[in-house]
Structure formats: C-alpha cells, structure tokens
Design an enzyme around this catalytic site. Sequence first.
Site, short mmCIF file in Angstrom:
data_model
loop_
_atom_site.label_atom_id
_atom_site.label_comp_id
_atom_site.label_asym_id
_atom_site.label_seq_id
_atom_site.Cartn_x
_atom_site.Cartn_y
_atom_site.Cartn_z
N ARG A 58 0.88 -1.15 -0.02
CA ARG A 58 0.03 -0.13 0.02
C ARG A 58 0.91 1.32 0.03
O ARG A 58 0.72 2.19 -0.78
CB ARG A 58 -0.69 0.13 1.20
CG ARG A 58 -2.08 -0.52 1.14
CD ARG A 58 -2.39 -1.42 2.25
NE ARG A 58 -1.69 -2.34 2.72
CZ ARG A 58 -1.82 -3.81 2.31
NH1 ARG A 58 -2.79 -4.08 1.55
NH2 ARG A 58 -0.89 -4.63 2.65
N THR A 59 1.69 1.31 0.83
CA THR A 59 2.57 2.50 0.95
C THR A 59 3.32 2.90 -0.20
O THR A 59 3.54 4.14 -0.71
CB THR A 59 3.51 2.60 2.29
OG1 THR A 59 2.85 2.04 3.42
CG2 THR A 59 3.95 4.01 2.55
N LYS A 88 26.19 -3.62 -0.96
CA LYS A 88 27.51 -3.44 -0.83
C LYS A 88 28.17 -2.81 0.38
O LYS A 88 29.45 -2.60 0.51
CB LYS A 88 27.96 -2.73 -2.16
CG LYS A 88 27.57 -3.32 -3.32
CD LYS A 88 28.05 -2.35 -4.60
CE LYS A 88 27.29 -2.73 -5.90
NZ LYS A 88 27.78 -1.70 -6.84
N ARG A 110 11.31 4.08 3.26
CA ARG A 110 11.04 3.41 4.29
C ARG A 110 12.34 2.48 4.40
O ARG A 110 13.00 2.07 3.77
CB ARG A 110 9.86 2.26 3.74
CG ARG A 110 9.84 1.12 4.66
CD ARG A 110 8.37 0.42 4.34
NE ARG A 110 7.11 0.97 4.51
CZ ARG A 110 6.04 0.50 4.78
NH1 ARG A 110 5.84 -0.96 4.46
NH2 ARG A 110 5.05 1.08 5.15
N HIS A 143 5.12 6.29 11.32
CA HIS A 143 4.42 6.00 10.04
C HIS A 143 3.53 7.16 9.92
O HIS A 143 2.42 7.06 9.87
CB HIS A 143 3.87 4.79 9.93
CG HIS A 143 3.57 4.32 8.42
ND1 HIS A 143 3.59 5.04 7.53
CD2 HIS A 143 3.26 3.02 8.22
CE1 HIS A 143 3.30 4.46 6.38
NE2 HIS A 143 3.21 3.09 6.70
C1 NCD Z 1 2.04 -1.04 8.18
C2 NCD Z 1 3.60 -0.45 8.24
O1 NCD Z 1 4.36 -1.06 7.49
O2 NCD Z 1 3.99 -0.44 9.29
N1 NCD Z 1 1.52 -1.25 6.92
C3 NCD Z 1 1.27 -0.15 6.04
O3 NCD Z 1 2.00 0.58 5.86
N2 NCD Z 1 0.08 -0.07 5.57
C4 NCD Z 1 1.46 -2.18 9.15
C5 NCD Z 1 2.36 -3.45 9.10
O4 NCD Z 1 2.93 -3.88 8.25
O5 NCD Z 1 1.65 -4.28 9.94
#
Ligand code: NCD
Length: 321
Positions: A58-59, A88, A110, A143
């Site tokens: 999703r993200t 590396k 991320r 997040h």
């Molecule tokens: C979450 C995350 O990555 O923190 N997912 C997301 O971004 N929708 C929750 C998860 O991974 O459990």
Amino acid sequence: MIKHIIECSQFDREWMEKRVFPTADQFADGLNRGLHYAFMNRLSGKSLLCLFFEPSTRTIKSHERAGKLLGMSVDVTENASVFSSAAKGESLEDSIQVLARYHYDVIVLRHKEIGAAERAAQVIDAHGLHARIVNAGDGAGEHPTQALLDLYTIWRERKRKIDGIHVVFGGDLKHGRTVRSLARLLAKYKNVTMAFVAPDEVQVTPDILEYLRENGVEYSLTDNLHSTLPSADVFYQTRLQLERVGEDEGLRRKLQELQQHYRIGQTEVALMKPDALIMHPLPRVEEILFEIDGNSRSAYFRQAQNGLYVRMALLVDMFDK
Ligand code: NCD
C-alpha cells in the site's frame, strides 16, 4: 508548509482539517467520478522517488500512484536492501546524499531502523540539498502518513467528529509503528480516550504512554479483548510484527499462539456498537477474519483506499506556495 515529513508531532489539527482532509475529499470525489484529467498536471515537472528498504504494498503503490496521477515523474526502488548499494555496505546517509543530488523533489523512504528518516533529512539539510524526505516507516518508530490516512478515515466515516471518541488499539502494540503514530495524532483531539489490548509480551511501550500522560489523554491497558469491545468507537487492529521480534523461536511460537486469542470475527463484532469502526493498516494475517469483511463496521479496505487521496493531498500541500 512542512519540508520533511518525519513524525506525527509535526501535524496540527487546523492544517489537517482545513487543508489536507478537504483536499483529500476533492481527490476522492474527482477520482470516483472519473475526472482524472482535472488534476493531471498539478505537479508536472516535479519528481518523486520511492526508496524502500522494507516490504510494502500500500505505502509504496499509493505514493507511486499519487505522484503519477498528479503528473510527477516517479521512480521506484523497492527491495533497496538487496538491489541498492546498501547491499555493498553503503550507508543510508551516502545513498541519500547521492540520490538527492539527482534533483528529486521528494524521496519517500521506508527503512528498518528507527530514526532513519530523520537521518536522511539531516544529510539533505546539511548539504543544502533540495529534496524533501517523507517517512514511510522507520522500523518500529513512526509512520506519519499512515496516521494521517487513518485519522482521515475516522474523520470521513464519523462525519468529521473525532473529539470525545474512544479508540481501542489491539494486536502487536510493541512493534507496530502505526499505533505509535496514530495514538500521538489522536492525542491532539479533545477528550479522546484510548485502551490498549494485547498480551503483556507485545503491550504498548512506555514512550507512548508517557506522551499520552503529558497530553492529558486518559488510557487503560488490558489483555482481555472482549472487555474492550462494547465501548469502542474505533477498534484499530494490527498484526503480529514477527519480523521485529528477533530470532528466539520459543518467543515467536508463544506470540503466535497468544495471537489466536486476539482475533476479530463475528463473535467479537456482535459485541461492538452498531456504528463502531474496525480499522487495520493492513496487511492482515489472521487477526481479522474474512467473515467480517462484508460488515458495515469493517473499514479497513476503505481506509487503504483513502491512503491514495491523503498522499495526493500531502504532495500537493508540499508544493503549495
Ligand atoms: C504497516 C506498516 O508497514 O507499518 N503497513 C502499512 O504501511 N500499511 C503495518 C504493518 O506492516 O503491519
């Protein structure tokens, strides 16, 4: 206007409710009516890089899609821990400095380490570079864009009424960054109360509770799922984050066994208010049963969809003069 988006404490209520959420509403409405062309060139000439060192559906895709719908040029590096020079031994700081020098306007990052987005933002600022960092999850840290879309979902579904609600957080509250971010964001509202339901092994961490106390938020902790259901206006369920638990096989097995007592199915939904919302950042594993997907309280797929609109709104806001 915020430069880097690192943590929820940067968001204030007025900015969310007067700018981001109404803009997200407009994008939701426009896309649902098929009016893509109306905003296709809003951010043309701008560029976005998704740099993901941890898995995501999703993200990553909602950011990519949001950028493309707004006319940005979008590059994606997923699996960066394997397919970038990190494999590396290159430091995050060096990778970010180089990528920022390629004139990206936004880098959505991320990473598995807490504080990674902050470090990336510091490198950019220290070298006078122009890119903005969006924290798309820093390990068990924060997040913020997820919290924003979670809050938008509550705002939208509850007809803009958030003050006074009771939110129950369930699942792996120790390692889940979405809970940490959303609890902080909800603390900005009046008379919001919270309960955290989890086995002791994955109960919420002291830093969140301290933040809630400092902000005068009433909360309770319990390991009894059923006792929390009747009073919940929102039940925010999360998955067991096994990737953050470590190698201890005994603990992993124990957590998986315990998790079976914290599932939401029809029995649990029957105990909830008729207008309660069941939310989940997704991916779900077994903590929300498929049998409740058709229930009107189940908001998790609408919530995921809102992620696109909120991320579009956020991108537009970043470049709003
Ligand atoms: C979450 C995350 O990555 O923190 N997912 C997301 O971004 N929708 C929750 C998860 O991974 O459990």
